[in-house]
Design a protein around this motif. Structure first.
Motif, short mmCIF file in Angstrom:
data_model
loop_
_atom_site.label_atom_id
_atom_site.label_comp_id
_atom_site.label_asym_id
_atom_site.label_seq_id
_atom_site.Cartn_x
_atom_site.Cartn_y
_atom_site.Cartn_z
N LEU A 1 -44.92 2.87 -0.94
CA LEU A 1 -44.98 2.69 -2.40
C LEU A 1 -45.60 1.35 -2.76
O LEU A 1 -46.26 1.22 -3.79
CB LEU A 1 -43.58 2.81 -2.99
CG LEU A 1 -42.97 4.21 -3.03
CD1 LEU A 1 -41.51 4.14 -3.44
CD2 LEU A 1 -43.73 5.11 -4.01
N GLN A 2 -45.40 0.33 -1.92
CA GLN A 2 -45.96 -0.99 -2.19
C GLN A 2 -47.42 -1.10 -1.80
O GLN A 2 -48.09 -2.06 -2.18
CB GLN A 2 -45.15 -2.05 -1.43
CG GLN A 2 -43.70 -2.14 -1.84
CD GLN A 2 -42.90 -3.06 -0.94
OE1 GLN A 2 -43.46 -3.86 -0.17
NE2 GLN A 2 -41.58 -2.97 -1.00
N ASN A 3 -47.93 -0.12 -1.05
CA ASN A 3 -49.32 -0.16 -0.58
C ASN A 3 -50.02 1.15 -0.92
O ASN A 3 -50.36 1.94 -0.02
CB ASN A 3 -49.36 -0.42 0.93
CG ASN A 3 -48.79 -1.76 1.32
OD1 ASN A 3 -49.50 -2.75 1.37
ND2 ASN A 3 -47.50 -1.80 1.59
N PRO B 1 -40.30 -9.70 0.93
CA PRO B 1 -41.66 -9.93 1.46
C PRO B 1 -41.71 -11.22 2.28
O PRO B 1 -40.99 -12.17 2.00
CB PRO B 1 -42.50 -10.05 0.19
CG PRO B 1 -41.55 -10.53 -0.85
CD PRO B 1 -40.22 -9.91 -0.52
N CYS C 1 -41.58 9.51 -0.85
CA CYS C 1 -41.84 8.31 -1.66
C CYS C 1 -41.30 8.49 -3.08
O CYS C 1 -40.73 7.55 -3.65
CB CYS C 1 -43.34 8.03 -1.68
SG CYS C 1 -44.04 7.56 -0.08
N GLU D 1 -47.54 -13.45 3.74
CA GLU D 1 -48.21 -12.17 3.52
C GLU D 1 -49.52 -12.33 2.75
O GLU D 1 -50.56 -11.80 3.14
CB GLU D 1 -47.28 -11.21 2.77
CG GLU D 1 -47.92 -9.87 2.48
CD GLU D 1 -46.97 -8.91 1.81
OE1 GLU D 1 -47.35 -7.75 1.57
OE2 GLU D 1 -45.83 -9.33 1.50
N SER E 1 -50.43 6.77 0.13
CA SER E 1 -50.65 5.53 0.88
C SER E 1 -51.16 5.86 2.28
O SER E 1 -50.87 6.94 2.82
CB SER E 1 -49.35 4.72 0.98
OG SER E 1 -49.51 3.58 1.81
N ASP F 1 -38.46 6.26 -4.85
CA ASP F 1 -38.79 5.61 -6.12
C ASP F 1 -37.78 5.95 -7.20
O ASP F 1 -37.47 5.11 -8.06
CB ASP F 1 -40.20 6.02 -6.56
CG ASP F 1 -40.63 5.31 -7.83
OD1 ASP F 1 -40.61 4.07 -7.85
OD2 ASP F 1 -40.99 6.01 -8.80
N SER G 1 -40.59 2.96 1.17
CA SER G 1 -40.64 1.76 0.33
C SER G 1 -41.94 0.98 0.56
O SER G 1 -42.57 0.51 -0.39
CB SER G 1 -39.43 0.86 0.62
OG SER G 1 -38.22 1.55 0.39
N LEU G 2 -42.35 0.86 1.83
CA LEU G 2 -43.60 0.14 2.13
C LEU G 2 -44.81 0.93 1.65
O LEU G 2 -45.79 0.33 1.18
CB LEU G 2 -43.69 -0.13 3.63
CG LEU G 2 -42.69 -1.14 4.20
CD1 LEU G 2 -42.91 -1.32 5.69
CD2 LEU G 2 -42.79 -2.48 3.49
#
Length: 667
Positions: free
Chosen positions: A366-368, A304, A409, A308, A382, A413, A363-364
């Protein structure tokens, strides 16, 4: 009425009155299952898998909960550790029976704060209106028939006729739960969310509890099922819209000058999209570029990134609140035959997103995750959009937008896939049973039409085409541009050597706009409207807004107030700017502006006076550094003014050059 119960102990039927309390149903369930069942873990659902709800969270009569004669309930429970005889279990079950007035525990989806666009579409039925058909409608103006009645938002014929490939998110929800307005909110089926996030991980611990966790053991209860890759029928975002052309032009300017690729986060918000039933579009108001190292054929990012959290908080302080809605990167390679054109690399015969880019996008995403009241976990999929600035078939620059599917996703994961040498192919990893890198890989299949036009299923191991994981998103620009930020002229962040951000440029521009004199007068908006408007337009710049906190001149509250003012500069009410101009941080900035004014006499501004010793050390260091740079910059001013721009590829060549350094053509 008759209620059917199905569990791992068998099928059971029980008679109830519609006015019977839910506790009576719980008591019958406890009597039907094994004596070692733990009453506090009993769940019921209207489907074999997914949507389980603990009976301890339900209250009221069976009729009010939506149960009808002949309904089938699927019951699950866990066994009590060290249970004794059936008599003890029976007495224990009576002790733990759920009373009618038990309070309902909060559920994950009840605590979710959805985006305003979700709240908007939940208040609408989404039906597609139709006008009266003069050929088939035989009724009056106030009547309605099958030829003119509104269509459901998921009508297949309408989507096919209008070329809509994917259902919108809320249309997909309406299709899963039709006639949702007729379902009581307290019913069992109405209280269970219809969405369940995909997961291809091994369940740990195993629900049966009969073996060691993976990789020590595995069974059909804890292992994921076989996967069949198929196109995703819905998409979370239907359209990507840039608020103005200047946003994209400023982003591409770095590539035009250096030839290296760039990456940026899309800062914007979500709005309803009227081109698709119950559609959602992401509106981009700015592109924020994080620290990066661009190369001719790629770039390097650090994730990250350090700022951010600060950037997300700053974006949320605007009006309307903004957020990161996606990201954009360039993939442009000038053609060797004609340097004014670019190589057409991404097309149906090659790839649209490479396997590495798909894994990065997953990956992004999954983070959002997207907050959703329709998901059992309170979040589903997402709305993060992937945008690529690449070449068209004609060699021009265009933008393509995508998302990756829920299956992509879930596979990322579960650590199931990896990039391959061929960018259009995704490789499935090998199964591993080591403690540090335990990985279970179920069977994966995909379907395609062979050379005879037959639908064939094929094993996806060891690899499969990347297109099975993509979801297309349309993009464009508004017909009438109305961006939140009025200016985009301030140097963009993290472009060292190309566009440098420093406090000296801010002070010089404010001095040129006569900001100390104009903002000192509370009635300047009426007396000097043109000068006032120019100052407001200059401050309404995302890149300036993101830079000012690094000067440490403004407090956190002043920065939030400035963010709200910069994002509402288009409105006629400018009271918020009067609050900014009266703040201590602005008075400090005006004092520095007067002190560094090139030819204007020193003037006094209202507010506290600041001595040199009271100035922050960071500001004094910046001013000293900028004064040293001014002497060197003045020597090169004449040469920069005579830079030759190549008429073929727009590269900026040094004065005196005869041929372009990039394309080699004569200037």
């Amino acid at each position: 009425m008759l209620i059917r119960i199905r569990c791992k102990d068998g099928n059971f039927r029980h008679e109830f009155q519609p006015t019977a309390d839910i506790s009576e149903l719980v008591q019958k369930i406890i009597e039907s299952v094994k004596p070692d069942a733990d009453p506090s873990t009993i769940t019921i659902s209207n489907q074999p898998r997914g949507g389980e709800t603990k009976v301890s969270t339900l209250k009221g009569s069976l009729g009010k909960l939506g149960l009808k004669h002949g309904d089938l309930l699927f019951v699950g429970y866990e066994s009590k550790a060290g249970s004794a005889t059936s008599a003890v279990a029976s007495s224990s079950s009576q002790e733990h029976s759920i009373p009618a007035d038990a309070s309902q525990a909060p559920r994950p989806w009840d605590l979710v704060n959805e985006d305003p666009v979700d709240s908007y579409w939940r208040s609408k039925d989404g039906k597609i209106p139709r006008v009266r058909d003069s050929r088939f409608c035989k009724h009056g103006v106030n009547a309605m028939c099958d030829y003119c009645m509104p269509l459901e938002p998921y009508d297949a014929e309408y989507h096919k006729k209008n070329g809509i490939k994917h259902l919108s998110y809320h249309t997909f929800l309406n299709k899963l739960v039709p006639n949702k307005s007729t379902v009581p909110t307290s019913s069992v089926s109405g209280s269970l969310p219809p969405l369940q996030p995909l997961s291809y991980r091994v369940k740990q611990p195993c629900p049966t509890g009969k073996h060691a966790p993976w990789p020590g053991g595995i069974c059909t209860s804890c292992q994921p099922s076989a996967i069949t890759l198929q196109p995703q029928p819905f998409r979370m975002v239907d359209h990507l819209e840039f608020a103005s052309h200047e946003i994209v032009d400023r982003f591409l300017q770095a590539w035009r000058k250096t030839g290296t690729q760039r990456f940026g986060w899309l800062v914007g918000h979500y709005e309803p999209y009227d081109k698709v039933p119950m559609g959602i579009k992401a509106v981009v108001e700015a592109i924020h570029e994080p620290p990066q190292e661009g190369e001719l054929d790629g770039l390097t990012l650090g994730l990250p990134w350090e700022d951010e959290k600060r950037i997300r908080e700053l974006a949320s302080s605007t009006q309307p609140p903004l957020s990161i809605v996606g990201y954009i990167f360039t993939d442009l390679d000038p053609s060797e035959e004609d340097r004014t054109k670019n190589v057409y690399k991404r097309h149906p015969e090659s790839y649209f997103l490479s396997s590495l880019e798909v894994i990065f996008a997953a990956s992004l995403q999954l983070q959002n995750p997207t907050p959703s009241k329709s998901s059992s976990t309170g979040a589903f999929s997402s709305r993060l959009v992937t945008a690529v600035a690449t070449a068209t078939e004609d060699g021009d620059v265009d933008i393509s937008a995508y998302q990756v599917s829920e299956q992509a996703c879930a596979m990322v994961d579960a650590d199931m896939i990896e990039a391959s040498v061929d960018p259009g192919i995704v490789r499935i990893k090998e199964e591993s049973k080591t403690e540090k890198d335990a990985r279970y890989i179920p069977d994966v299949f995909f379907r395609y039409k062979n050379e005879y036009g037959l639908d064939v299923q094929k094993n996806a191991k060891p690899c499969f085409p990347v297109e099975y994981l993509l979801v297309n998103v349309t993009h464009g620009f508004p017909q009438q541009s109305s961006p939140v930020f009025l200016s985009n002229s301030f140097p963009i962040e993290n472009r060292p050597g190309l566009e440098d951000q420093d406090i000296k440029k801010v002070l010089g521009e404010l001095s040129r706009l006569q900001a100390p004199d104009v903002t000192e007068n509370p009635n300047a908006q009426q007396k000097e409207p043109e000068k006032w408007r120019k100052i407001v337009d200059y401050l309404s710049d995302w890149h300036l807004l993101a830079f000012l906190p690094s000067t440490h001149l403004f407090s956190d509250d002043d920065i939030k107030l400035l963010a709200r003012a910069a994002s509402t500069a288009r409105s006629s009410d400018q009271k918020v700017f009067n609050e900014i101009f009266a703040s201590a941080g602005w008075q400090t900035l005006m004092a520095f502006t007067l002190e560094n004014a090139p030819s204007r006499p020193q003037q006094t501004v209202s507010g506290p006076a600041f001595e040199d010793d009271e100035l922050p050390q960071e500001v004094r260091d910046q001013i000293a550094q900028m004064e040293a740079q001014d002497a060197a910059a003045s020597n090169n001013a004449q040469g920069q003014a005579e830079i030759k721009i190549c008429p073929h590829c727009t590269f900026e060549n040094a004065h005196g050059a005869r041929d372009c350094e990039v394309c080699g053509l004569p200037l």
